[in-house]
Design a protein around this motif. Structure first.
Motif, PDB file in Angstrom:
ATOM      1  N   VAL A  30       0.878  -1.091  -0.213  1.00 33.36           N
ATOM      2  CA  VAL A  30       0.356   0.111   0.492  1.00 33.36           C
ATOM      3  C   VAL A  30       1.013   1.338  -0.288  1.00 33.36           C
ATOM      4  CG1 VAL A  30      -1.754   1.400   1.425  1.00 33.36           C
ATOM      5  CG2 VAL A  30      -1.972  -1.121   0.844  1.00 33.36           C
ATOM      6  N   GLY A  31       0.552   2.359  -0.757  1.00 28.74           N
ATOM      7  CA  GLY A  31       1.371   3.450  -0.763  1.00 28.74           C
ATOM      8  C   GLY A  31       2.476   3.119  -1.715  1.00 28.74           C
ATOM      9  N   THR A  32       2.977   2.287  -2.011  1.00 28.99           N
ATOM     10  CA  THR A  32       4.366   2.000  -3.409  1.00 28.99           C
ATOM     11  C   THR A  32       3.831   2.621  -4.287  1.00 28.99           C
ATOM     12  OG1 THR A  32       5.100  -0.590  -2.207  1.00 28.99           O
ATOM     13  CG2 THR A  32       5.536   0.594  -3.769  1.00 28.99           C
ATOM     14  N   PRO A  33       4.976   2.831  -4.517  1.00 34.56           N
ATOM     15  CA  PRO A  33       5.118   3.972  -5.597  1.00 34.56           C
ATOM     16  C   PRO A  33       4.656   3.189  -7.019  1.00 34.56           C
ATOM     17  CG  PRO A  33       6.244   5.123  -4.737  1.00 34.56           C
ATOM     18  CD  PRO A  33       6.264   4.218  -3.753  1.00 34.56           C
ATOM     19  N   VAL A  34       4.251   3.726  -8.415  1.00 37.77           N
ATOM     20  CA  VAL A  34       4.330   2.811  -9.037  1.00 37.77           C
ATOM     21  C   VAL A  34       3.956   2.986 -10.962  1.00 37.77           C
ATOM     22  CG1 VAL A  34       2.836   0.730 -10.408  1.00 37.77           C
ATOM     23  CG2 VAL A  34       3.218   0.459  -7.487  1.00 37.77           C
ATOM     24  N   SER A  35       4.603   3.352 -11.693  1.00 42.24           N
ATOM     25  CA  SER A  35       4.324   3.891 -12.480  1.00 42.24           C
ATOM     26  C   SER A  35       3.502   3.017 -13.604  1.00 42.24           C
ATOM     27  CB  SER A  35       5.521   4.071 -13.482  1.00 42.24           C
ATOM     28  OG  SER A  35       5.722   4.576 -14.868  1.00 42.24           O
ATOM     29  N   GLY A  36       2.800   3.757 -14.313  1.00 45.11           N
ATOM     30  CA  GLY A  36       1.413   2.741 -15.377  1.00 45.11           C
ATOM     31  C   GLY A  36       2.494   3.096 -17.054  1.00 45.11           C
ATOM     32  N   ARG A  37       3.997   3.481 -17.253  1.00 37.87           N
ATOM     33  CA  ARG A  37       3.991   3.530 -17.715  1.00 37.87           C
ATOM     34  C   ARG A  37       5.594   3.107 -18.440  1.00 37.87           C
ATOM     35  NH1 ARG A  37       3.347   8.811 -19.587  1.00 37.87           N
ATOM     36  NH2 ARG A  37       2.332  10.303 -18.162  1.00 37.87           N
ATOM     37  N   GLU A  38       5.359   1.959 -17.455  1.00 38.12           N
ATOM     38  CA  GLU A  38       6.707   0.808 -18.470  1.00 38.12           C
ATOM     39  C   GLU A  38       7.107  -0.300 -16.795  1.00 38.12           C
ATOM     40  OE1 GLU A  38      10.488   2.676 -16.660  1.00 38.12           O
ATOM     41  OE2 GLU A  38       9.781   2.242 -14.855  1.00 38.12           O
ATOM     42  N   GLY A  39       6.865  -1.786 -17.521  1.00 38.92           N
ATOM     43  CA  GLY A  39       6.564  -2.523 -16.452  1.00 38.92           C
ATOM     44  C   GLY A  39       5.459  -3.044 -16.158  1.00 38.92           C
ATOM     45  N   MET A  40       5.089  -3.919 -14.636  1.00 41.06           N
ATOM     46  CA  MET A  40       4.133  -4.343 -14.252  1.00 41.06           C
ATOM     47  C   MET A  40       2.946  -3.545 -14.654  1.00 41.06           C
ATOM     48  SD  MET A  40       4.522  -8.179 -14.688  1.00 41.06           S
ATOM     49  CE  MET A  40       3.385  -8.371 -13.875  1.00 41.06           C
ATOM     50  N   GLY A  41       2.940  -2.260 -13.925  1.00 39.84           N
ATOM     51  CA  GLY A  41       2.480  -1.127 -13.733  1.00 39.84           C
ATOM     52  C   GLY A  41       1.616  -0.611 -15.500  1.00 39.84           C
ATOM     53  N   ALA A  42       2.509  -0.651 -16.475  1.00 40.03           N
ATOM     54  CA  ALA A  42       1.689  -0.064 -17.319  1.00 40.03           C
ATOM     55  C   ALA A  42       1.360  -1.718 -17.974  1.00 40.03           C
ATOM     56  CB  ALA A  42       3.267  -0.632 -18.757  1.00 40.03           C
ATOM     57  N   LEU A  43       1.520  -2.948 -18.225  1.00 42.68           N
ATOM     58  CA  LEU A  43       0.329  -3.766 -18.344  1.00 42.68           C
ATOM     59  C   LEU A  43      -0.952  -3.067 -17.923  1.00 42.68           C
ATOM     60  CD1 LEU A  43       2.722  -7.100 -17.782  1.00 42.68           C
ATOM     61  CD2 LEU A  43       1.947  -6.222 -20.367  1.00 42.68           C
ATOM     62  N   LEU A  44      -1.014  -3.393 -16.570  1.00 45.20           N
ATOM     63  CA  LEU A  44      -2.221  -3.513 -15.810  1.00 45.20           C
ATOM     64  C   LEU A  44      -2.731  -2.331 -16.524  1.00 45.20           C
ATOM     65  CD1 LEU A  44      -4.015  -4.159 -13.494  1.00 45.20           C
ATOM     66  CD2 LEU A  44      -3.096  -2.693 -11.885  1.00 45.20           C
ATOM     67  N   ALA A  45      -1.920  -1.820 -16.792  1.00 49.08           N
ATOM     68  CA  ALA A  45      -3.177   0.352 -17.243  1.00 49.08           C
ATOM     69  C   ALA A  45      -3.426  -0.013 -18.056  1.00 49.08           C
ATOM     70  CB  ALA A  45      -1.750   1.485 -16.491  1.00 49.08           C
ATOM     71  N   ARG A  46      -2.878  -1.145 -19.179  1.00 51.03           N
ATOM     72  CA  ARG A  46      -2.867  -0.718 -20.364  1.00 51.03           C
ATOM     73  C   ARG A  46      -4.687  -1.752 -20.863  1.00 51.03           C
ATOM     74  NH1 ARG A  46       2.482  -1.334 -22.178  1.00 51.03           N
ATOM     75  NH2 ARG A  46       2.288  -3.460 -22.115  1.00 51.03           N
ATOM     76  N   PHE A  47      -4.540  -2.453 -19.495  1.00 48.87           N
ATOM     77  CA  PHE A  47      -5.729  -3.333 -19.918  1.00 48.87           C
ATOM     78  C   PHE A  47      -6.578  -2.330 -18.857  1.00 48.87           C
ATOM     79  CE2 PHE A  47      -8.107  -6.776 -18.141  1.00 48.87           C
ATOM     80  CZ  PHE A  47      -8.382  -7.924 -19.087  1.00 48.87           C
ATOM     81  N   LEU A  48      -6.336  -1.719 -18.236  1.00 50.75           N
ATOM     82  CA  LEU A  48      -7.916  -0.906 -17.676  1.00 50.75           C
ATOM     83  C   LEU A  48      -7.829  -0.369 -18.511  1.00 50.75           C
ATOM     84  CD1 LEU A  48      -6.535  -0.642 -14.129  1.00 50.75           C
ATOM     85  CD2 LEU A  48      -8.597  -2.130 -14.621  1.00 50.75           C
ATOM     86  N   THR A  49      -7.913   1.055 -19.452  1.00 52.23           N
ATOM     87  CA  THR A  49      -7.824   0.959 -20.102  1.00 52.23           C
ATOM     88  C   THR A  49      -8.196   1.122 -21.109  1.00 52.23           C
ATOM     89  OG1 THR A  49      -5.710   3.027 -19.264  1.00 52.23           O
ATOM     90  CG2 THR A  49      -6.621   3.792 -21.384  1.00 52.23           C
TER      91      THR A  49
END
Length: 324
Positions: free
Chosen positions: A148-167
């Protein structure tokens, strides 16, 4: 089309908009105290997709302060993880153990069980959010604070995978049928599990016990992703994670099943979901069995009967035609 609920503040009298928005968030996330400088004529919109146990929504709203207090947690806790992709605007999350700033295309991670203050700013703020029951993520409770609260970028890596799927999902839900909802929810739960495992593994302050649990979490995510492979075995899993087979078995010693039994349970659970899905009634049973790692129909039928007390054919017929 997927089951969808839409809210627009313009559909509610100006004096009632803020209170209605607070009630709506309490239903889609958890009860919260909200504060805003725009309560006299609050502007917001939200589209909610129900994906079985998982909920996804996109929202645009005027700046807010969200507060989840110990009292509210005692009154109602849905036991869920909340992940938001910040599309527009910025903000900060404040917990007892951490304070984190957010900007566009950061992924915000929260828990319904931890007191927090979340401040949003911008005109307006746009987010795409995901609510996942903790039971679907299998993260040990003592490790939740590390996530909780860990900074995560939605532009790269695992964060980007999740961001693209959600978007992609929230931008256009039209191609999906209502019966796709639970499958999409399962994919999002797996992505969330994989993201958490990645974040925990990347931490440089984990104890040996935490590293062990993180590795177990990552292995479970790996198994879920490779259930279709009939050659998925304890030996192949151990090799993929650069550990010995004996160490893999030790990792699962605290689980409620051996590695092989856990693989079998997950395969049968997935096959059962497909067999009882009316949208998949035309797919032959042997094709479903093969999809979930059972190339031999007799092996599948034997394992299915042992797990559920009935044959795949009878279970499918009862599930689809039993209530006609």
């Amino acid at each position: 089309m997927l089951d969808k609920r839409v809210f627009r503040s313009d559909d509610v009298p100006a004096a009632d908009r803020f209170d209605y928005w607070a009630e709506l968030l309490g239903r889609t996330h958890a009860p919260m105290e909200l504060r805003s400088d725009h309560t006299d004529d609050f502007r917001a919109s939200q589209r909610v997709l129900d994906l079985g146990a998982v909920t996804v929504w996109s929202a645009t709203f005027q700046p807010l302060v969200f507060r989840r207090t110990p009292k509210l947690i005692r009154q109602s806790d849905p036991e869920a993880y909340h992940l938001s992709l910040v599309v527009r605007g910025s903000g900060a999350g404040v917990w007892r153990h951490r304070e984190t700033q957010y900007k566009p295309y950061d992924v915000f991670i929260n828990s319904s069980s931890l007191p927090n203050d979340v401040h949003s700013s911008g005109a307006p703020v746009t987010t795409v959010a995901l609510e996942v029951p903790k039971a679907l993520v299998s993260l040990p409770r003592d490790m939740a604070r590390r996530i909780v609260g860990t900074p995560v970028s939605g532009r790269e890596g695992m964060g980007a995978l999740l961001a693209r799927f959600l978007t992609q999902l929230t931008d256009d839900a039209a191609p999906y049928q209502p019966t796709d909802g639970s499958r999409l929810g399962a994919v999002l739960a797996d992505l969330t599990t994989a993201l958490f495992a990645h974040l925990l593994e990347a931490g440089d302050c984990l104890t040996p016990e935490s590293h062990r649990r993180t590795l177990t979490l990552r292995i479970r995510a790996f198994i879920q992703e490779h259930l279709h492979d009939p050659h998925l075995t304890p030996a192949s899993i151990a090799a993929a994670h650069h550990i010995s087979t004996s160490y893999l078995h030790r990792l699962f010693r605290d689980e409620d099943a051996t590695v092989a039994a856990w693989i079998r349970r997950q395969r049968l659970k997935a096959a059962r979901r497909d067999l009882t899905d009316p949208a998949l009634h035309a797919i032959p049973i042997h094709a479903i069995a093969t999809r979930w790692g059972y190339p031999r129909a007799t092996d599948f039928s034997r394992a299915y009967r042992a797990a559920y007390g009935t044959t795949p054919k009878d279970h499918r017929y009862q599930a689809i035609h039993g209530h006609e």
